[in-house]
Design a protein around this motif. Structure first.
Motif: not given
Length: 396
Positions: A139-140, A145-146, A151-153
């Motif tokens: 949920e969070l 991210n939206k 970044h994916d770190y």
């Protein structure tokens, strides 16, 4: 030591001193922006509030993505995080980040994986960590991210019960976060269940690719006993188990620091150890220069932007090697730098320095002549280059 090297180091120190003197001015130019979100959580069956703090450069760099720190126990922790990261950022030792501060409702329920049955603590509390992790992941994170350029770190950090949750998250979903920070995690809980669980996880893990920081203050008794056992298992696993060689583990013990102050005591060490510096340390240099490429690839992945090895940073590696009389390695590093910066008078002069320290005057002269050929009006030390050329010619 040659004048040019002294000039480079002096310039570096002057620049650093100037940056350190300016935080108040920088803060006045651009402030953080904070956004509050309310989430109707189906996983937790309640309404939860989070505060998202965006970096100062967020609006002026519309294509940039940022690592994310998920900080448990709310926005009251933001001033400390900001103070630490700003000082690191001013010295190129941390990226700008998005911070997601999760406000607490029932900490004992949400952060402990097991229900406490030990009379020392609140019997019957805890056991909701799995649901809370589902809230974070399902949920969070999708909301963050939206709506923001992430970044994916990802980092998760917390203290006491929240520190237990940070360590639990690594065990429950090792890929969800790339770093886990646990200030004085309350691993005494339920007969030491959190410590036992982490010990088992680390001992049996096929691989652990993560950064883990934890600390403890003046705690004694069963808290200290169970924490020390866990800390020792983590340390030994890192040393003895080849499967966890990608584990970066750091811990602190602060004498005279109370449980509630371990976040303040440990924040600098936690983030200083976490983020790679743009100025690659000599300790990270391997047997050949491919380790420089590997270091800056890791740094780029962590920071969320492509960062090439800086001219000055690589030169400083070479100078450190010459100081240690490792002339062959120094020359290899200086040559590597010239491949990246073939028109840099600084890089060419540095290679000249390496050859001179090695005793190869002819090659030193060739490189200083090359430096003179590429130096333009912006280069601040033309007289030095000419004087060095004359001096080297006199040695032939």
């Amino acid at each position: 030591m040659r004048l040019f090297k002294l000039l480079c180091i002096s310039g570096f120190l002057l620049c650093t001193s100037h940056v350190m003197a300016q935080p108040a001015v920088d803060d006045a130019v651009t402030n953080y922006s904070q956004h509050t979100h309310t989430i109707e959580s189906s996983n937790l069956s309640e309404q939860r509030t989070v505060v998202v703090q965006l970096p100062k450069s967020y609006q002026t760099h519309p294509n940039k993505r940022y690592p994310v720190i998920y900080r448990l126990d709310g926005a009251g922790n933001l001033p400390l995080i900001n103070a630490v990261l700003e000082r690191l950022q001013q010295n190129d030792q941390a990226p700008e980040v998005i911070v997601v501060a999760i406000e607490s409702t029932n900490r004992l329920r949400d952060f402990y994986p097991t229900v406490n049955k030990e009379p020392q603590g609140p019997v019957g509390e805890g056991g909701g960590a799995a649901k809370f992790l589902a809230f974070v992941e399902q949920e969070l994170m999708p909301l963050v991210n939206k709506q923001y350029r992430t970044h994916d770190y990802r980092v998760i950090a917390g203290a006491s019960a929240a520190g237990v949750f940070a360590l639990y998250a690594m065990q429950a979903d090792p890929e969800l976060f790339q770093a886990h920070i646990a200030y004085s995690p309350a691993v005494w809980w339920n007969y030491g269940a959190p410590a036992k669980s982490l010990n088992t996880f680390v001992t049996k893990a096929k691989s652990i690719n993560s950064y883990v920081y934890m600390n403890i203050g003046e705690e004694a008794g069963i808290m200290r006993e169970r924490y020390d056992d866990m800390q020792q298992t983590m340390q030994n696993s890192k040393v003895q188990n080849s499967k966890v060689q990608n584990l970066r583990f750091k811990s602190d013990a602060f004498a005279g620091v109370s449980h509630n102050l371990t976040s303040a005591a440990g924040a600098f060490n936690a983030y200083h150890g976490l983020f790679l510096s743009k100025h690659m340390p000599l300790s990270a240099l391997g047997d050949d220069v491919s380790s420089i490429d590997a270091y800056y690839q890791r740094l780029s992945q962590q920071w969320g932007e492509q960062i090439a090895p800086p001219d000055r940073a690589v030169r400083m590696l070479g100078y450190s090697l010459t100081d240690n009389q490792q002339f062959e390695r120094a020359i290899e590093v200086f040559k590597y730098n010239i491949k990246n910066y073939p028109k840099s008078a600084y890089a060419l002069s540095a290679l000249s320095y390496g050859y001179e320290m090695q005793g190869n005057v002819r090659q030193a002269l060739a490189q200083i002549e090359a430096a003179i050929a590429v130096a333009d009006d912006s280069y601040p030390y033309p007289d030095y280059l000419k004087e060095t050329k004359t001096r080297l010619q006199g040695q032939l």
